[in-house]
Design a protein around this motif. Structure first.
Motif, PDB file in Angstrom:
ATOM      1  N   ASN A 161      -2.252  10.230  -6.529  1.00 17.26           N
ATOM      2  CA  ASN A 161      -1.406  10.041  -7.712  1.00 17.26           C
ATOM      3  C   ASN A 161      -2.229   9.649  -8.942  1.00 17.26           C
ATOM      4  OD1 ASN A 161       1.286  10.393  -8.512  1.00 17.26           O
ATOM      5  ND2 ASN A 161       1.603   8.199  -8.675  1.00 17.26           N
ATOM      6  N   ASN A 323       7.575  10.630  -3.968  1.00 18.82           N
ATOM      7  CA  ASN A 323       6.355  11.271  -4.468  1.00 18.82           C
ATOM      8  C   ASN A 323       5.920  12.357  -3.488  1.00 18.82           C
ATOM      9  OD1 ASN A 323       3.929  12.026  -5.579  1.00 18.82           O
ATOM     10  ND2 ASN A 323       2.878  10.119  -5.156  1.00 18.82           N
ATOM     11  N   SER A 326       2.355  12.642  -2.066  1.00 18.54           N
ATOM     12  CA  SER A 326       1.858  11.673  -1.084  1.00 18.54           C
ATOM     13  C   SER A 326       1.516  12.344   0.242  1.00 18.54           C
ATOM     14  CB  SER A 326       2.894  10.575  -0.849  1.00 18.54           C
ATOM     15  OG  SER A 326       4.083  11.111  -0.271  1.00 18.54           O
TER      16      SER A 326
END
Length: 733
Positions: A161, A323, A326
């Motif tokens: 991220n 997310n 991930s």
């Protein structure tokens, strides 16, 4: 559908893991394919009632929509800031590292040119900031593309991220932030544990203890990390279910001894799980383990047994929806797959053992527990093999036995490390028995890793074609055996045993065959000189240069991945192009002879215990005949030859090639930095390899394309040349 979250969670996870680093165009194509397949299911009568297939296809479509949305509205707008100068306001994360003379901070950018923003960046500085975690930073920065060294590096940062890098274009101002009391408290606890262990246990032993407790593997040396990686034990330094189950088990044991009722004890354990997740850094693997643990504990409170597969699916669904990138995190993938392996296979094999009559006597129960521990380890490792193959390029067969002592010692190290941390408040370090025990157990873990990684015949290098074929044959044999098991369950042990013996014998044969080859690896280190030769696990590293942030680690990793047990080092000169990573290579590898006339000032202490030989002589080293040359201006070249291959390495393209004898000019492979000598004839060359960054690569392609076979590391990555009796093949060209 009895386990909806299992189907949904695993499908979403695997879809995101496969597509997270793909472009929006590829994701849209996949979405179209899954949508068509879903429509076909509704129209075909045989598939219309198949709820599992429909749920899987819908989950794939949702995954594609999530990834497309993140790419379009989150990732791509951030990446578009590359090469722009902007005024930013950001909050400094607690993550900080120092590498290759630069200092790196992860910052959460809140505004860009006074416009609201929300993304993470990696700030690169020449000296550390006079600031603490969570302070507010304001500066004018130039954004740059992070992970430009290779596609793998860019994908790594995307999964973390962190989408972009930043370097300041002037003064950086910092001021204390207001609020965030909980985050600052958690950071203080982490700093307290970090400082206490670092002061009490020096070197890699302390770094390993810290990794086990907090997941801070960044302090572990590359040599120790590679050793743990090579024996398949990196999961112990990636905080996940293994660590959380240990602490929860201890806590419930204490509550039981304190006569607290079971449901009350479980209810008290849930807040501990949440605190542990915060202290461990809220990594993806910790979040997965924490969600599964909380679901299980809540099931105990409401008197319902939680289904492990559904709990895993629930955790994966939640994390991927928050997310989707991930799923590309390697630690998260290993954590998920190992958990899946333990759940799926343990439910059959271990439950079958529980139904059998309990073992009598004092020894048999212990043997049964060791057997169950070994089986659980095997189940976890088998499911992680695909990720290990693709990321690390190796599978070590010692992983199936090394994890038993390593896990036991890791538990001792963790418990005594935490106990010693708090005892340090009251006791001097020399009287802290818990820290001493943690020190000893960490040392033994590292010693086991160093010893078990050395047997070359137990290391399967799946990036080699022969090894890949062996691995495919192994899985086919194992699959065939498991099919037969359904008809005759007594064949299970024989099937597994035959499969592993087959794998071991074939791998040993493959290693014997591969030892007859010579491998020459031109390393991707930007503009610099670093060439690694390997024959029969005897290595020769020519130069330690490179101007990229990770060039030193690339050189260390190449030595580790090549399985080199005896390494010699040649330094053509003491320039940064040849010696910029000398400290990293000397400290992270077990190099022997160092051949150099001079080394940079201050480096003599690193090689004082080693054999140092003068540069300008011809000699036999590790099975290679090496001749060094120096022209009238002091520029150098190295000629290497054996029965398989001959190579000429010229670090400086201004080198006067008239100083070379005809034997050196007739080398099969020419390796240059940035450019090649214009006078040198290249008509008889099998390959010209350039160590240059991607900016210079474009110019080289336009200058030389069609005139000579060549490759550039800035485009191709590592250029691996395999040779036997003059026959040369190239991977990465």
């Amino acid at each position: 559908m009895p386990r909806p979250f299992t189907v949904i969670g695993l499908t979403v996870f695997f879809a995101c893991a496969l597509l997270y680093d793909k472009s929006s165009k590829v994701i849209v194509i996949c979405l179209a394919v899954f949508t068509i397949a879903l429509a076909v299911c509704f129209f075909m009568k045989k598939l219309r009632n198949n709820r599992v297939l429909q749920a899987a296809l819908i989950s794939c479509c949702v995954s594609c929509i999530l990834l497309f949305g993140y790419n379009t509205f989150y990732y791509e707008p951030v990446v578009s800031l590359c090469s722009h100068e902007c005024e930013i306001s950001a909050v400094i994360s607690e993550k900080y590292e120092e590498k290759h003379g630069s200092h790196y901070y992860i910052i959460k950018v809140n505004s860009v040119n006074n416009e609201k923003a929300d993304f993470n960046a990696r700030l690169k500085l020449n000296k550390p900031l006079d600031a603490n975690a969570f302070d507010v930073l304001e500066a004018k920065v130039r954004f740059f593309s992070i992970g430009s060294l290779s596609e793998e590096s860019a994908a790594y940062y995307k999964a973390q991220n962190v989408f972009i890098g930043a370097s300041p274009e002037g003064k950086v101002s910092c001021q204390a932030s207001q609020g965030m009391a909980v985050r600052k408290l958690i950071h203080s606890v982490r700093q307290f544990i970090d400082g206490s262990i670092t002061r009490s246990i020096p070197g890699d032993k302390g770094a390993l203890t810290l990794s086990l407790i907090l997941g801070r593997s960044d302090k572990l040396s590359q040599k120790s990390y590679n050793s743990l990686k090579n024996i398949g034990a990196t999961h112990i330094i990636c905080v996940s279910g293994f660590h959380l189950s240990l602490w929860c088990g201890l806590l419930l044991f204490v509550f039981q001894k304190a006569k607290i009722k079971r449901k009350a004890a479980v209810a008290l354990t849930i807040p501990f799980v949440l605190v542990f997740m915060l202290i461990s850094g809220m990594t993806y693997s910790v979040l997965r383990a924490g969600i599964m643990t909380i679901v299980t504990l809540c099931g105990v409170i409401i008197s319902r047994r939680a289904d492990s597969l559904n709990s895993l699916g629930m955790a994966l669904t939640g994390l991927c929806c928050i997310n989707p990138f991930s799923a590309g995190n390697v630690g998260f993938q290993l954590s998920c797959l190992s958990t899946l392996g333990m759940i799926v296979l343990s439910q059959y094999f271990l439950q079958k053992n529980e139904k059998e009559k309990p073992a009598n006597g004092a020894v048999k129960p212990i043997i049964q527990k060791v057997k169950n521990s070994f089986l659980t380890t095997c189940f976890a490792i088998l499911f992680t093999v695909p990720v290990t193959m693709s990321v690390f390029g190796t599978v070590n067969l010692t992983a199936f036995i090394s994890n038993i002592p390593v896990i036991l010692l890791a538990q001792v190290c963790m418990i005594s490390g935490i106990a010693g941390t708090f005892l340090n408040i009251f006791l001097p370090v020399k009287y802290n028995i818990a820290m001493f025990l943690s020190n000893v157990s960490a040392r033994v873990v590292l010693k086991i890793a160093y010893c078990l990684e050395k047997p070359g015949f137990l290391l399967l290098r799946v990036n080699e074609k022969d090894s890949a074929l062996i691995l495919c044959a192994f899985f086919l044999l194992l699959s065939l055996g498991l099919v037969l098991v359904y008809k005759n369950k007594k064949m299970l042990k024989m099937t597994v045993a035959v499969s592993f013996v087959f794998l071991l014998i074939c791998n040993l044969g493959c290693r014997i065959i591969s030892d007859s080859y010579t491998t020459l690896r031109v390393l991707n280190i930007g503009n610099g000189t670093a060439v690694l030769l390997n024959k029969n696990s005897h290595g020769l590293l020519i130069g330690c240069g490179g101007d990229t942030a990770f060039s030193g680690m690339n050189e260390v990793n190449a030595v580790s991945e090549s399985g080199i047990r005896e390494l010699s080092l040649i330094l053509p000169d003491d320039s940064p192009a040849c010696c910029s990573n000398l400290k990293t290579v000397l400290s992270e590898t077990e190099s022997g002879i160092v051949i150099a006339d001079s080394v940079p000032h201050g480096y003599e202490v690193l090689i004082k215990e080693r054999d140092k030989l003068p540069f300008s002589q011809g000699r036999q080293i590790n099975g290679f005949f090496v001749i060094s040359f120096r022209d009238s201006a002091g520029r150098t070249a190295v000629f290497v030859d054996n029965s398989d291959i001959s190579a000429l390495i010229i670090p400086d393209y201004m080198f006067d090639v008239s100083a070379l004898p005809d034997s050196a000019k007739a080398a099969a492979v020419l390796i240059c930095r940035v450019d090649c000598p214009r006078i040198l004839s290249m008509n008889n060359l099998s390959l010209v390899a350039f160590q240059a960054d991607n900016k210079r690569a474009g110019a080289l392609y336009s200058e030389l394309n069609g005139n000579v076979p060549f490759a550039v590391t800035g485009v191709s990555g590592d250029i691996i040349i395999t040779a036997s009796d003059g026959n040369i093949s190239v991977d990465g060209g």
